[in-house]
Write an enzyme that holds these catalytic residues in place. Structure first.
Site, PDB file in Angstrom:
ATOM      1  N   TYR A 118       0.856  -1.191   0.000  1.00 12.77           N
ATOM      2  CA  TYR A 118       0.000   0.000   0.000  1.00 12.77           C
ATOM      3  C   TYR A 118       0.886   1.232   0.000  1.00 12.77           C
ATOM      4  CZ  TYR A 118      -3.163   3.669   1.534  1.00 12.77           C
ATOM      5  OH  TYR A 118      -3.873   4.840   1.610  1.00 12.77           O
ATOM      6  N   GLU A 206      -3.261   7.828  -4.043  1.00 12.05           N
ATOM      7  CA  GLU A 206      -3.295   6.528  -3.366  1.00 12.05           C
ATOM      8  C   GLU A 206      -3.016   5.421  -4.372  1.00 12.05           C
ATOM      9  OE1 GLU A 206      -5.998   4.621   0.052  1.00 12.05           O
ATOM     10  OE2 GLU A 206      -7.067   4.878  -1.846  1.00 12.05           O
TER      11      GLU A 206
END
Length: 400
Positions: A118, A206
């Protein structure tokens, strides 16, 4: 402002951030042509909507079927996947039960993923710095990781005055357990990602998941949001706006420079100031009601803007009552009153209207409403206003 995944990847690629090859498609035939031109051994067909959780979602015409991200081995599989998605309504945990219609697809090259991570870049208001957040828990919602395993999240803050340095990027890479050539690739990835974030005036980038393919770090997915106040500097990004993904009333509000967000309740709110608007919604809920929207008319609203705001509220069929809460500082109470009266007469107001005014020209504003001939309920304070609008809305709904 939000953009689609394929648009975000186009921007990232311009800044040297590695992404898998992919082609956007606006129809089933375009998706097939994209796959034929790629001539890959594995394809991925992705629904393009402004919401996360697409792969775990479902389509309303086939609730038990596959989601909005599908692996395909052949061009025929790509056609089948595209036909199952295009024009259909995809429901994810971010869209709500109503879902969103898929009008764009993204056909990408399948890659051999060794590890998922992530990565995000955000503005940390607490430190006034740009902050990287990375984790080995790729593919998961970061909120879940933060709750279940907070130690798995690595944060590195970058002072915008000095910018990104090599040690920032290496700290991120080593924190993820990368080694050798992987670190070199990651340093390039993080450095270019920071440059993209700063130069496009993004509010968030993101990458979930960020992946390792061999020794190369790549962005398998991408989400980017931008500061709307900076879009005048980025006409190319502003042109990426997809109005079909936006609420119709939010579009109208944008035209009049109003801050509007549609909610699920039945009491419409018109307030000046974001903080006061949040407080107004809270006290409506505390009084037993449910706000139907967030609407901030700002400090420099004109009668025309107030009229437009009022119309936007009333265009929501769920609205059964309205609360106008104005503290007149820069915004004058008589201007608000004139706009409310004009709008109420123009749309033939048929729901209870409670108005609480305080501040500059408050007496003049109250006089305008009292002489309007409209059944406006006046309130002395915010608590009184909330209780009155909840009561009046409940009574109106029972009478109907």
């Amino acid at each position: 402002m939000n953009i689609h995944e394929y648009q975000a990847k186009e921007l990232l690629k311009k800044y040297g951030v590695a992404v898998p090859d992919g082609i956007p498609a606006m129809s089933v035939d375009e998706a097939v042509k994209a796959a034929e031109s790629m001539n890959a051994s594995l394809y991925v067909v992705k629904a393009q909507i402004h919401a996360g959780g697409r792969g775990a979602g479902h389509f309303t015409d086939n609730p038990e079927g596959k989601g909005g991200v599908r692996l395909c081995k052949t061009v025929d599989d790509v056609r089948a996947a595209a036909e199952a998605m295009m024009g259909k309504t995809l429901v994810t945990k971010q869209t709500g039960p109503e879902g969103k219609e898929v009008q764009r697809l993204y056909v990408t090259d399948g890659v051999d993923i060794e590890k998922e991570y992530y990565c995000s870049v955000v503005l940390d208001r607490g430190t006034s710095r740009v902050t990287f957040m990375v984790s080995t828990e790729g593919g998961m919602e970061i909120e879940e990781v933060a709750e279940e395993n907070p130690d798995a999240i690595i944060k590195v803050s970058v002072d915008p005055a000095t910018g990104m340095s090599g040690f920032h990027a290496r700290r991120l890479a080593f924190g993820l357990g990368l080694e050798g050539a992987q670190v070199k690739s990651a340093v390039k990835f993080f450095t270019n990602l920071y440059k993209c974030f700063i130069e496009t005036d993004a509010s968030i980038v993101e990458i979930n998941p960020m992946i390792l393919v061999g020794d190369e770090v790549m962005a398998l997915d991408a989400k980017m949001n931008f500061d709307p106040n900076a879009l005048f500097r980025h006409k190319d990004i502003a042109e990426m706006r997809d109005e079909t993904e936006e609420d119709e009333n939010e579009q109208k509000a944008h035209e009049y420079d109003l801050a509007y967000v549609s909610l699920d309740g039945n009491i419409g709110c018109m307030v000046n100031g974001a903080g006061l608007a949040m407080s107004t919604m809270d006290i409506i809920k505390l009084s037993g009601g449910e706000p139907a929207n967030f609407l901030d008319v700002g400090g420099g609203a004109t009668t025309e803007k107030v009229t437009a705001a009022f119309k936007i509220i009333l265009s929501d069929p769920n609205v059964k009552g309205i609360l106008v809460n104005i503290f007149g500082g820069i915004m004058k109470c008589d201007v608000i009153a004139e706009g409310v009266v004009a709008a109420a007469k123009e749309v033939n107001l048929s729901v209870p209207l409670v108005v609480r005014l305080e501040g500059t020209n408050v007496e003049k504003g109250k006089e305008i409403m009292a002489n309007s001939g409209l059944p406006i309920i006046s309130a002395d304070n915010l608590k009184d206003a909330a209780e009155k609008v909840v009561q009046a809305t409940e009574e109106a709904m029972k009478a109907a």
